[in-house]
Design a protein around this motif. Structure first.
Motif, mmCIF file in Angstrom:
data_model
loop_
_atom_site.group_PDB
_atom_site.id
_atom_site.type_symbol
_atom_site.label_atom_id
_atom_site.label_comp_id
_atom_site.label_asym_id
_atom_site.label_seq_id
_atom_site.Cartn_x
_atom_site.Cartn_y
_atom_site.Cartn_z
ATOM 1 N N GLN A 25 2.436 59.029 60.504
ATOM 2 C CA GLN A 25 3.370 60.299 60.965
ATOM 3 C C GLN A 25 4.798 59.923 61.293
ATOM 4 O O GLN A 25 4.786 58.765 61.771
ATOM 5 C CB GLN A 25 2.822 61.008 61.848
ATOM 6 C CG GLN A 25 3.421 62.342 62.433
ATOM 7 C CD GLN A 25 2.206 63.221 63.231
ATOM 8 O OE1 GLN A 25 1.518 63.790 62.521
ATOM 9 N NE2 GLN A 25 2.711 63.449 64.408
ATOM 10 N N ASN A 26 5.642 60.514 60.833
ATOM 11 C CA ASN A 26 7.174 60.044 61.225
ATOM 12 C C ASN A 26 8.133 61.337 61.184
ATOM 13 O O ASN A 26 9.253 61.492 60.548
ATOM 14 C CB ASN A 26 7.593 58.868 60.102
ATOM 15 C CG ASN A 26 8.808 58.219 60.654
ATOM 16 O OD1 ASN A 26 9.147 58.053 61.882
ATOM 17 N ND2 ASN A 26 9.438 57.706 59.671
ATOM 18 N N ARG A 27 7.820 62.101 62.083
ATOM 19 C CA ARG A 27 8.661 63.438 62.210
ATOM 20 C C ARG A 27 10.011 63.060 62.725
ATOM 21 O O ARG A 27 9.992 62.057 63.461
ATOM 22 C CB ARG A 27 8.001 64.486 63.143
ATOM 23 C CG ARG A 27 6.763 65.076 62.623
ATOM 24 C CD ARG A 27 6.513 66.367 63.182
ATOM 25 N NE ARG A 27 6.465 66.140 64.657
ATOM 26 C CZ ARG A 27 5.041 66.029 65.363
ATOM 27 N NH1 ARG A 27 3.857 65.995 64.562
ATOM 28 N NH2 ARG A 27 5.117 66.105 66.627
ATOM 29 N N ASN A 28 11.168 63.540 62.161
ATOM 30 C CA ASN A 28 12.489 63.295 62.713
ATOM 31 C C ASN A 28 12.930 61.737 62.342
ATOM 32 O O ASN A 28 14.040 61.461 63.009
ATOM 33 C CB ASN A 28 12.522 63.596 64.091
ATOM 34 C CG ASN A 28 12.398 65.071 64.517
ATOM 35 O OD1 ASN A 28 12.393 65.826 63.743
ATOM 36 N ND2 ASN A 28 11.448 65.178 65.712
ATOM 37 N N ASN A 29 12.150 61.223 61.579
ATOM 38 C CA ASN A 29 12.438 59.852 61.161
ATOM 39 C C ASN A 29 12.598 58.884 62.514
ATOM 40 O O ASN A 29 13.705 57.937 62.795
ATOM 41 C CB ASN A 29 13.745 59.802 60.401
ATOM 42 C CG ASN A 29 13.453 60.231 58.937
ATOM 43 O OD1 ASN A 29 12.449 60.341 58.416
ATOM 44 N ND2 ASN A 29 14.455 61.084 58.522
ATOM 45 N N THR A 30 11.667 59.013 63.336
ATOM 46 C CA THR A 30 11.823 58.243 64.653
ATOM 47 C C THR A 30 11.674 56.857 64.409
ATOM 48 O O THR A 30 12.395 56.028 64.835
ATOM 49 C CB THR A 30 10.817 58.639 65.514
ATOM 50 O OG1 THR A 30 10.590 60.110 65.720
ATOM 51 C CG2 THR A 30 10.515 58.247 66.794
ATOM 52 N N LEU A 31 11.021 56.439 63.296
ATOM 53 C CA LEU A 31 10.954 55.033 62.829
ATOM 54 C C LEU A 31 11.851 54.850 61.444
ATOM 55 O O LEU A 31 11.915 55.876 60.966
ATOM 56 C CB LEU A 31 9.658 54.652 62.654
ATOM 57 C CG LEU A 31 8.666 54.526 63.833
ATOM 58 C CD1 LEU A 31 7.311 54.039 63.620
ATOM 59 C CD2 LEU A 31 9.227 53.431 64.897
ATOM 60 N N PRO A 32 12.346 53.842 61.043
ATOM 61 C CA PRO A 32 12.401 52.745 61.942
ATOM 62 C C PRO A 32 13.359 52.568 63.306
ATOM 63 O O PRO A 32 14.463 53.508 63.082
ATOM 64 C CB PRO A 32 12.790 51.500 61.015
ATOM 65 C CG PRO A 32 13.687 52.289 59.969
ATOM 66 C CD PRO A 32 12.995 53.719 59.962
ATOM 67 N N ILE A 33 13.191 51.742 64.110
ATOM 68 C CA ILE A 33 14.384 51.695 65.433
ATOM 69 C C ILE A 33 15.478 50.955 64.986
ATOM 70 O O ILE A 33 15.161 49.835 64.394
ATOM 71 C CB ILE A 33 13.352 51.332 66.623
ATOM 72 C CG1 ILE A 33 12.044 51.809 66.950
ATOM 73 C CG2 ILE A 33 14.328 50.994 67.882
ATOM 74 C CD1 ILE A 33 11.235 51.216 67.871
ATOM 75 N N ASP A 34 16.558 51.773 65.250
ATOM 76 C CA ASP A 34 17.877 51.171 64.804
ATOM 77 C C ASP A 34 18.178 50.367 66.108
ATOM 78 O O ASP A 34 18.653 51.213 67.114
ATOM 79 C CB ASP A 34 18.760 52.258 64.604
ATOM 80 C CG ASP A 34 20.117 51.587 63.945
ATOM 81 O OD1 ASP A 34 20.196 50.502 64.273
ATOM 82 O OD2 ASP A 34 20.964 52.326 63.463
ATOM 83 N N LEU A 35 18.171 49.249 66.253
ATOM 84 C CA LEU A 35 18.737 48.406 67.541
ATOM 85 C C LEU A 35 20.068 48.450 67.965
ATOM 86 O O LEU A 35 20.348 48.438 69.017
ATOM 87 C CB LEU A 35 18.313 47.122 67.223
ATOM 88 C CG LEU A 35 16.643 46.517 67.200
ATOM 89 C CD1 LEU A 35 16.312 45.292 67.139
ATOM 90 C CD2 LEU A 35 16.126 47.156 68.519
ATOM 91 N N ASN A 36 20.809 49.069 66.883
ATOM 92 C CA ASN A 36 22.274 49.271 67.161
ATOM 93 C C ASN A 36 22.380 50.291 68.227
ATOM 94 O O ASN A 36 23.614 50.742 68.673
ATOM 95 C CB ASN A 36 23.080 49.442 65.922
ATOM 96 C CG ASN A 36 23.006 47.996 65.131
ATOM 97 O OD1 ASN A 36 23.305 46.914 65.741
ATOM 98 N ND2 ASN A 36 23.075 48.155 63.767
ATOM 99 N N LYS A 37 21.469 51.402 68.069
ATOM 100 C CA LYS A 37 21.675 52.562 68.758
ATOM 101 C C LYS A 37 20.738 52.584 70.237
ATOM 102 O O LYS A 37 20.632 53.715 70.833
ATOM 103 C CB LYS A 37 21.112 53.632 67.949
ATOM 104 C CG LYS A 37 22.199 53.878 66.803
ATOM 105 C CD LYS A 37 21.762 54.793 65.806
ATOM 106 C CE LYS A 37 22.560 55.072 64.629
ATOM 107 N NZ LYS A 37 22.379 56.163 63.640
#
Length: 744
Positions: free
Chosen positions: A367-379
């Motif tokens: 599951q990946n609602r709201n495109n939580t993943l992948p984690i953007d380490l710049n943010k």
């Protein structure tokens, strides 16, 4: 004229001008081996033959030193090479050079849906077994996932016989490339661990042949497996390790298996049945070794002195004995006495890389609602990692697959290594499950004791989550008794140790929550609508931390798909809905428990399709960080004759912004049949890699076998004339296209 002389077990080659004419005759390796086997049989004494059919230690059986025949040495798998134990004890031998690479559990391998990866797995673990000079690797396991409570499901390849069959063949071939026999287990119907030694499985022939045997048949006939391990349970009232119907009629009769049938440790119960009903090599019968008072406890095995005594008294002949020894010798010639046997490798960089690659391909994004993943380490400035499974070693425990590893990188360390100084990573325990770290003398070296109350742990986790940009909860099951562990089943579908409450509390304080479930089984998820992202991570072995981090941070695009259905509750599982699991004790004074498979062929998605049940996550489900568009399926012709094949082609396009791999599935539906059939059945799949914007055509072949069902009255496979549908899907519930055709 020069010639090749074959004497005993050795061949001496004399070269000369006539060699080119005579050499091809003698280079027929199979023929030469069979000639040598017969020669050795003629030279063996009765006592030497009987000795070869049973163990001499926990993991070895004797050869014949007088004739140069080596011992047979077994090792547990199927995920790594077991550490050495003492000759007649389960205690560790104390070696300093028997650490191994832990490869992901076979549920993860099945979730890759990639036969090439399975070949890599088999080749790699086979090299480790060869380096340790093992004759037989006790794996892979391919029993069907019938209930999510089975403690040993993590060792198997899912609920579908077609998928398991396609994945087991290259594993077997990869292992045996190294001159090490793959011992496919547990044959058959080992679908639960509770009462495993006393459960009599009552299964109709359709279910047996359509669901529970096909993967074993593929391992034997396509993979050419050199060994098969019997299971603990009974079938038709006989233990599976000496079962006339399973071993003689089907395995050695219908399938023409020419390898060795090995008992599971302690799976033999009767000398007469062991003699006549297909067992070749007895291991692990209950003995306390030399301390039980006998001069050699192994002489008391069912196929030892009791067997020899029956022969000498004239009560049984030697036909069965010669067949057993012939098979064992064939195994030895294929392995230890194969002069072309490679050397193998242990804990090589290539094996660590293979373990990581397999893990990364098998992890499933559920599951990946709201495109939580992948984690953007710049943010991101702060990441909170919560949960015991973030740091608990999972290579120790689980039963016979427990391993002594060179290293195991935890998910927490993997995340910290990947994040580096780009963000702060903080950890909170969240819950305490099983703080122990020892099994059969293998010790993790971890001390996970924590005496804080659940309330204190919860408060800490919630506070840490409030202050973080992202929360990664890493929980699930472990490899302790009553979880994912041999010799016991789970007690419930839900998560243990109060994890549900922790997850819900975290979801209420941070919307960027990722739940990473580490398990070899489906679990209930009452919080599924509260959590934006869920990752199924399996037991990933040595490279667990790196693999999980690479998926979470987007270094690798997830491409795994579920090899079994995640039900909402046990009421959605046929084995539980119909009320027989875990079986009914007999009233005859025996300890036998009858377990009737009332759901018959309707296992997994076949059951949910039939009952129109919406699963938590369906078989074949798995998301990606990109998107795929399925075109219209096209069939090359609409009518198929008896000896013909059809091809179905469908274009797949990556319409996202990053490269990825999609697993395209083909199911077949028989629209009208004389016997009840599943709504659809998996009959093809292909894992296709696509760059952004790229389109590839995926082609499936349909033959008569794909249309057939087992007629239990006629005892044969039948393809009935009629109308069929080929269904192209992204999962068992995500149908993308279909075509109709007729079989005449």
């Amino acid at each position: 004229m020069k010639k090749i002389i074959v004497t005993g077990i050795f061949s001496v080659v004399f070269t000369g001008s006539a060699l080119a004419q005579s050499f091809p005759v003698y280079l027929d390796e199979t023929k030469l081996i069979e000639e040598r086997i017969e020669d050795v049989l003629d030279r063996m004494s009765l006592e030497e033959k009987v000795a070869m059919t049973h163990a001499q230690s926990k993991f070895s059986s004797p050869g014949v030193a007088r004739l140069g025949i080596p011992e047979v040495w077994m090792t547990d798998g199927p995920h790594g090479i077991r550490p050495e134990v003492l000759w007649d004890e389960w205690n560790q031998a104390g070696w300093t050079n028997d650490s191994c690479v832990a490869f992901p559990a076979l549920t993860c391998l099945a979730a890759t849906w990639n036969p090439e990866v399975s070949l890599l797995y088999g080749k790699s673990i086979g090299e480790e077994a060869r380096y340790r000079n093992k004759t037989v690797l006790l794996g892979p396991g391919i029993n069907i996932y019938r209930t999510p409570l089975n403690g040993r499901n993590f060792e198997y390849m899912g609920e579908d016989p077609y998928l398991a069959g396609k994945m087991v063949v290259p594993y077997v071939q990869g292992v045996q490339q190294n001159g090490v026999a793959a011992c496919v287990k547990h044959y058959a119907l080992n679908n639960q661990e509770v009462n495993r030694n006393t459960t009599n499985a009552i299964v109709d022939d359709r279910a047996l042949y359509e669901i529970y045997l096909p993967a074993f048949k593929a391992a034997v006939q396509e993979g050419k497996a050199w060994a098969i391990m019997g299971s603990y349970n009974l079938y038709k009232g006989q233990h599976a390790c000496h079962n006339q119907y399973l071993l003689n009629d089907i395995l050695k009769g219908e399938w023409e298996f020419d390898g060795v049938v090995v008992s599971d440790w302690g799976g033999v119960h009767n000398t007469e049945e062991a003699i006549h009903n297909g067992l070749d090599l007895e291991f692990g019968s209950w003995t306390n070794g030399l301390s039980n008072g006998a001069s050699n406890a192994y002489d008391n095995y069912y196929l030892a002195q009791p067997y020899l005594k029956l022969i000498k008294e004239g009560k049984v002949g030697t036909k069965e004995l010669d067949d057993k020894v012939r098979r064992i010798l064939r195994l030895i010639y294929r392995t230890t006495m194969n002069r072309n046997r490679p050397y193998g490798a242990l804990c090589s960089e290539a094996h660590f890389a293979a373990a990581r690659h397999i893990a990364e391909e098998g992890i499933v994004l559920l599951q990946n609602r709201n495109n939580t993943l992948p984690i953007d380490l710049n943010k991101v400035k702060k990441i909170a990692v919560i949960g015991e499974n973030a740091l608990k070693m999972m290579t120790v425990g689980g039963g016979s697959s427990s391993l002594k590893v060179k290293y195991e990188l935890s998910p927490l360390d993997g995340i910290r290594n990947r994040v580096g100084d780009k963000a702060e990573v903080v950890y909170a325990r969240g819950y305490v499950g099983d703080p122990s770290g020892e099994y059969n003398g293998v010790k993790s070296g971890q001390n996970l004791e924590d005496n804080r109350s659940p309330e204190e742990l919860m408060a800490e986790a919630v506070q840490v989550a409030k202050e973080a940009d992202y929360v990664i909860f890493i929980g699930g099951l472990n490899k302790s008794t009553y979880q994912d562990c041999e010799d016991a089943d789970r007690k419930e579908l839900g998560l243990p140790y109060g994890q549900d409450a922790v997850i819900s509390a975290l979801a209420h304080v941070n919307r960027n929550l990722v739940v990473v479930n580490i398990s070899g089984n489906a679990v209930a998820m009452p919080w599924v609508k509260e959590v934006p992202s869920i990752v199924q991570a399996w037991f990933l072995g040595t490279e667990a931390g790196n693999a999980i981090a690479s998926i979470l941070m987007g270094d690798v695009n997830p491409s795994g798909k579920l090899p079994f259905t995640f039900p909402v509750s046990l009421a959605d599982v046929g084995a539980h809905k119909l009320g027989e699991y875990p079986g009914t004790p007999r009233n005859d004074g025996s300890n036998i428990v009858d377990e009737k498979y009332n759901e018959s062929i309707f296992v997994g998605y076949r059951w949910t399709d039939k009952e129109k049940i919406t699963p938590l996550f369906p078989f074949g489900h798995g998301l990606s960080y990109t998107s795929y568009k399925y075109g219209k399926a096209v069939i090359d012709k609409n009518i198929m004759g008896d000896d013909e094949v059809l091809t179905v082609t469908v274009p797949i396009t990556n319409i996202g912004m990053r490269a990825g791999s999609e697993i395209v599935q083909m199911y077949i539906s028989d629209l009208k049949s004389s016997l009840p059939r599943p709504v659809k059945e998996l009959k093809g799949f292909s894992k296709v890699s696509l760059e952004p914007g790229e389109t590839k055509k995926v082609t499936f072949t349909i033959n008569k076998e794909a249309l057939s069902f087992f007629d239990d009255v006629r005892h044969e496979w039948i393809a009935e004339p009629g109308i069929f549908k080929a269904i192209i899907a992204a999962s068992a519930t995500d149908i993308r296209s279909s075509v109709i055709f007729e079989y005449k």
